[in-house]
Design an enzyme around this catalytic site. Structure first.
Site, PDB file in Angstrom:
ATOM      1  N   LYS A   1       0.870  -1.179   0.000  1.00  8.53           N
ATOM      2  CA  LYS A   1       0.000   0.000   0.000  1.00  8.53           C
ATOM      3  C   LYS A   1       0.909   1.232   0.000  1.00  8.53           C
ATOM      4  O   LYS A   1       1.189   1.827   1.042  1.00  8.53           O
ATOM      5  CB  LYS A   1      -0.927  -0.049   1.226  1.00  8.53           C
TER       6      LYS A   1
HETATM    7  C1  LIG Z   1      -6.799  -0.138  -3.594  1.00  9.50           C
HETATM    8  C2  LIG Z   1      -7.489  -0.619  -2.372  1.00  9.50           C
HETATM    9  N1  LIG Z   1      -8.061  -1.816  -2.384  1.00  9.50           N
HETATM   10  C3  LIG Z   1      -8.714  -2.294  -1.310  1.00  9.50           C
HETATM   11  C4  LIG Z   1      -8.803  -1.565  -0.147  1.00  9.50           C
HETATM   12  C5  LIG Z   1      -9.521  -2.119   1.036  1.00  9.50           C
HETATM   13  O1  LIG Z   1      -8.610  -2.433   2.051  1.00  9.50           O
HETATM   14  P1  LIG Z   1      -9.020  -2.432   3.566  1.00  9.50           P
HETATM   15  O2  LIG Z   1     -10.263  -3.210   3.667  1.00  9.50           O
HETATM   16  O3  LIG Z   1      -7.891  -3.106   4.254  1.00  9.50           O
HETATM   17  O4  LIG Z   1      -9.215  -1.027   3.983  1.00  9.50           O
HETATM   18  C6  LIG Z   1      -8.215  -0.307  -0.086  1.00  9.50           C
HETATM   19  C7  LIG Z   1      -8.284   0.489   1.126  1.00  9.50           C
HETATM   20  O5  LIG Z   1      -7.325   0.836   1.697  1.00  9.50           O
HETATM   21  C8  LIG Z   1      -7.535   0.175  -1.216  1.00  9.50           C
HETATM   22  O6  LIG Z   1      -6.961   1.378  -1.206  1.00  9.50           O
END
Ligand SMILES: Cc1ncc(COP(=O)(O)O)c(C=O)c1O
Length: 305
Positions: free
Chosen positions: A159
Site C-alpha cells: 500500500k
Molecule cells: C486499492 C485498495 N483496495 C482495497 C482496499 C480495502 O482495504 P481495507 O479493507 O484493508 O481497507 C483499499 C483500502 O485501503 C484500497 O486502497
C-alpha cells in the site's frame, strides 16, 4: 472531503500539535511516491473507542515496507500503542486513522537505501466515504479506461502512496463521467478491485471476489466480510471475473475501511438489483461487528482504553 483538525499527530515517537506536524518540501517520498500507508477506523463501542483490526493494519504497513525495502523504526506493537495514544488524545468517539511511513529529508535521487524513514499517525472525523446511503441506494460504477498496474510494475500488495496515482486517475475519470466509483481491470482483462475498495460479485447464490493475483490489495475489510458471509452460510470463493460477469451480477458490493460495505446499483449503466439480500445482511452485520456488538467478532475491536 475537507479535513477537520484534531488535537495531536504522532510523529516519530511524540505527539505534536496538529499545526506543527510539518515536513520539508524536499522530503524524499514527496518526490518519488515511496511512502507506505494505512487507512484505519476507530468506532464507538459500549466500552469506548475501539480501533478495528488495528494490529492487522499495522502488520500490513510492515509488509508494505518490507516489499519497498524500507526499514520501519517502530515495531507493530509500538505502532499499535502510538495509534491508541493519538486516538485517545483526539477525544473522539470514532475517527479515521492515517499512519504513513516515508523516506525523509536529507537525500535526493532514486536510491532509497541511504534515506531516513519517518513515521506519523493522524486521526480525524471522517464519515462514509461513498455517502451515507451507499448501502441502501448503492453506488454507480464505471469500468475504468485505466488498467490496474501489475505485480511487475508497481506491486499492488504494497500500500504505497505511488500506487494511488493509478487509483486517482480512475477515480477522477469516473467522477467526471457522472459515476461515483471506478472498477479496475488488470492487463489480462480480469477484474482487480476498485480505486480504494475490494469488490464482491454474487451470481447463482455464490459470492466471488478476485484473487490477489488479479492485482487487488489484500483487504482487511475483505477478510472480515468473507468471514461474516461464511458465518451466515453464504458460499464465498476467490475467482476470476470479466466485465460481462459484472453486467449480469445478481448483486454486488464493495468494501474497504473507508467505504465500509457499499452496495453497487449499476456498472456502466447496466442496473444491478440493489441492495441485494446478501449485501444487506453482510453490511448490517459488519456495521455491528465494527462497533463491538457481535460476540464472535469482538477480538477485531482493539480498545483504546
Ligand atoms: C486499492 C485498495 N483496495 C482495497 C482496499 C480495502 O482495504 P481495507 O479493507 O484493508 O481497507 C483499499 C483500502 O485501503 C484500497 O486502497
Amino acid at each position: 472531503m475537507p479535513i477537520t483538525p484534531t488535537a495531536k499527530i504522532w510523529m516519530n515517537g511524540s505527539l505534536v500539535d496538529w499545526d506543527d506536524a510539518r515536513i520539508h518540501v524536499l522530503t524524499h517520498s514527496l518526490h518519488y511516491g515511496m511512502g507506505v500507508f494505512e487507512g484505519i477506523r476507530a468506532y464507538e463501542t459500549s466500552e469506548g473507542p475501539a480501533v478495528f483490526r488495528l494490529t492487522d493494519h499495522m502488520q500490513r504497513l510492515h509488509d508494505s515496507a518490507r516489499i519497498m525495502m524500507m526499514e520501519l523504526p517502530y515495531s507493530v506493537e509500538e505502532l499499535v500503542e502510538a495509534t491508541k495514544d493519538v486516538v485517545r488524545a483526539s477525544g473522539l468517539p470514532s475517527c479515521y486513522i492515517r499512519p504513513i511511513a516515508y523516506f525523509g529529508y536529507g537525500e535526493m535521487g532514486l536510491n532509497t537505501l541511504p534515506c531516513s524513514v519517518d513515521v506519523s499517525i493522524a486521526c480525524w472525523p471522517w464519515g462514509a466515504y461513498l455517502g451515507d446511503d451507499a448501502v441502501t441506494k448503492g453506488v454507480r460504477m464505471k469500468i475504468s479506461s485505466w488498467t490496474r498496474h501489475d505485480h511487475n510494475t508497481m506491486p499492488p500488495a504494497a500500500k504505497t502512496t505511488g500506487n494511488y496515482v493509478n487509483s486517482s486517475l480512475a477515480k477522477v475519470e469516473a467522477l467526471k463521467a457522472g459515476y461515483e466509483e471506478a472498477i479496475m481491470l488488470n492487463r489480462q482483462g480480469f477484474v482487480s478491485e476498485c480505486t480504494g475498495e475490494n469488490i464482491f460479485v454474487a451470481r447463482h447464490g455464490r459470492i466471488i471476489t478476485p484473487p490477489l493475483s488479479a492485482g487487488a490489495l489484500e483487504g482487511i475489510t475483505q477478510s472480515s466480510v468473507t468471514a461474516i458471509a461464511r458465518d451466515f452460510g453464504f458460499e464465498v470463493v476467490e475467482g476470476d471475473l470479466v466485465r460481462s460477469d459484472l453486467y449480469i451480477a445478481d448483486e454486488m458490493f464493495l468494501c474497504g475501511t473507508a467505504a465500509e460495505v457499499s452496495a453497487v446499483n449499476s456498472v456502466d449503466d447496466r442496473p444491478i438489483p440493489c441492495p441485494g439480500p446478501m449485501t444487506a445482511a453482510i453490511a448490517e452485520e459488519y456495521g455491528k461487528a465494527v462497533r463491538g456488538q457481535v460476540d464472535r467478532y469482538k477480538d477485531w475491536c482493539e480498545h483504546v482504553g
